[in-house]
Enzyme design. Structure first.
Site, PDB file in Angstrom:
ATOM      1  N   PHE A 171       0.851  -1.184   0.000  1.00 46.02           N
ATOM      2  CA  PHE A 171       0.000   0.000   0.000  1.00 46.02           C
ATOM      3  C   PHE A 171       0.896   1.247   0.000  1.00 46.02           C
ATOM      4  O   PHE A 171       1.830   1.334   0.790  1.00 46.02           O
ATOM      5  CB  PHE A 171      -0.875  -0.002   1.265  1.00 46.02           C
ATOM      6  CG  PHE A 171      -2.182   0.712   1.110  1.00 46.02           C
ATOM      7  CD1 PHE A 171      -3.374   0.015   0.959  1.00 46.02           C
ATOM      8  CD2 PHE A 171      -2.227   2.101   1.108  1.00 46.02           C
ATOM      9  CE1 PHE A 171      -4.583   0.683   0.819  1.00 46.02           C
ATOM     10  CE2 PHE A 171      -3.423   2.775   0.961  1.00 46.02           C
ATOM     11  CZ  PHE A 171      -4.607   2.070   0.818  1.00 46.02           C
ATOM     12  N   ALA A 223       3.660   2.748   4.948  1.00 46.08           N
ATOM     13  CA  ALA A 223       3.257   4.158   4.901  1.00 46.08           C
ATOM     14  C   ALA A 223       1.740   4.255   5.054  1.00 46.08           C
ATOM     15  O   ALA A 223       0.995   3.740   4.220  1.00 46.08           O
ATOM     16  CB  ALA A 223       3.684   4.780   3.577  1.00 46.08           C
ATOM     17  N   ILE A 228      -1.117   7.077   5.336  1.00 42.42           N
ATOM     18  CA  ILE A 228      -1.256   8.508   5.058  1.00 42.42           C
ATOM     19  C   ILE A 228      -2.678   8.947   5.380  1.00 42.42           C
ATOM     20  O   ILE A 228      -3.642   8.403   4.837  1.00 42.42           O
ATOM     21  CB  ILE A 228      -0.904   8.802   3.584  1.00 42.42           C
ATOM     22  CG1 ILE A 228       0.554   8.369   3.318  1.00 42.42           C
ATOM     23  CG2 ILE A 228      -1.090  10.286   3.263  1.00 42.42           C
ATOM     24  CD1 ILE A 228       0.969   8.404   1.860  1.00 42.42           C
ATOM     25  N   THR A 267      -6.875   7.768   3.929  1.00 40.61           N
ATOM     26  CA  THR A 267      -7.665   6.747   4.618  1.00 40.61           C
ATOM     27  C   THR A 267      -8.529   7.317   5.736  1.00 40.61           C
ATOM     28  O   THR A 267      -8.029   8.001   6.634  1.00 40.61           O
ATOM     29  CB  THR A 267      -6.772   5.625   5.207  1.00 40.61           C
ATOM     30  OG1 THR A 267      -7.571   4.809   6.049  1.00 40.61           O
ATOM     31  CG2 THR A 267      -5.605   6.152   6.001  1.00 40.61           C
ATOM     32  N   HIS A 289      -9.811   5.571   8.045  1.00 40.67           N
ATOM     33  CA  HIS A 289      -9.530   4.848   9.295  1.00 40.67           C
ATOM     34  C   HIS A 289      -8.035   4.895   9.627  1.00 40.67           C
ATOM     35  O   HIS A 289      -7.462   3.956  10.149  1.00 40.67           O
ATOM     36  CB  HIS A 289     -10.083   3.417   9.255  1.00 40.67           C
ATOM     37  CG  HIS A 289      -9.713   2.638   8.036  1.00 40.67           C
ATOM     38  ND1 HIS A 289     -10.182   2.925   6.782  1.00 40.67           N
ATOM     39  CD2 HIS A 289      -8.918   1.555   7.871  1.00 40.67           C
ATOM     40  CE1 HIS A 289      -9.693   2.059   5.911  1.00 40.67           C
ATOM     41  NE2 HIS A 289      -8.913   1.232   6.546  1.00 40.67           N
ATOM     42  N   ARG A 303      10.013  11.918   3.736  1.00 39.38           N
ATOM     43  CA  ARG A 303      10.665  10.966   4.638  1.00 39.38           C
ATOM     44  C   ARG A 303      11.111   9.691   3.924  1.00 39.38           C
ATOM     45  O   ARG A 303      11.584   8.751   4.552  1.00 39.38           O
ATOM     46  CB  ARG A 303       9.709  10.608   5.783  1.00 39.38           C
ATOM     47  CG  ARG A 303       9.476  11.771   6.736  1.00 39.38           C
ATOM     48  CD  ARG A 303       8.207  11.622   7.551  1.00 39.38           C
ATOM     49  NE  ARG A 303       8.027  12.715   8.499  1.00 39.38           N
ATOM     50  CZ  ARG A 303       7.676  13.959   8.169  1.00 39.38           C
ATOM     51  NH1 ARG A 303       7.458  14.269   6.905  1.00 39.38           N
ATOM     52  NH2 ARG A 303       7.546  14.887   9.090  1.00 39.38           N
TER      53      ARG A 303
END
Ligand code: INI
Length: 159
Positions: free
Chosen positions: A22, A80, A82, A86, A88, A127
């Site tokens: 993902f 990751a 983000i 999302t 949730h 990052r």
């Protein structure tokens, strides 16, 4: 007084990496960073194993399976999550982070935390090899240090 500190020496050590697909635009960069850090600290390429999982949610169970093989001196979790992507976010990031730490404490194998939890894609990109460094690289260096520290401290009776 006896003090212990891990050196940054990865030769003759074995590392397992769990990385989530993902947001793989980001996670592939984290993996590149982690791989590079391990090699630069002396690890042999054949002593590094990588397991891909669908998302951050699946990272802990794959880490646990790797830990239980007994093949690894340290593990590295890369992913990751983000917020913007999302609804949730808190649930996935919180449970994945807690699960990663639980694997380390339950198995006694150090697990370095390279799971990005950011508000925006830009922060994640920063990052993963741009202006804020590469958190995969940093996580791998922590794994190298912890693997050496564990050996210096000695046997874990629970393992
Ligand atoms: N997984 C991630 O690694 N990052 C995310 O941002 C994310 N979002 O946005 O939901 C995400 N979800 C998938 C989740 O980790 C599981 O793979 C999925 O729910 C299947 O169990």
């Amino acid at each position: 007084m006896t003090e212990y500190q891990g050196n940054l020496r990865a030769d003759d050590r074995t590392f397992g990496i769990v990385v989530s697909r993902f947001n793989d635009l980001i996670t592939r960069r984290l993996l590149e960073g982690a791989h590079d850090a391990l090699l630069r600290h002396g690890a042999a390429d054949e002593d590094i194993e990588v397991a891909w999982v669908p998302g951050a949610w699946e990272i802990p169970v794959a880490l646990r399976r790797l830990a239980k093989t007994g093949r690894f001196d340290a593990l590295i979790a890369l992913g990751a999550v983000i917020r913007g992507a999302t609804p949730h976010f808190d649930f996935v990031s919180g449970q994945a982070s807690a699960g990663i730490q639980t694997v380390a404490t339950e198995t006694g194998i150090p697990v370095a935390m390279g799971l990005l939890t950011t508000d925006t894609v830009e922060q994640a990109v920063e990052r993963a090899g741009s202006k804020a460094g590469n958190k995969g690289w940093e996580a791998a260096v922590s794994a190298v240090e912890m693997a050496d520290l564990m050996e210096r401290i000695g046997n874990d009776a629970d393992r």
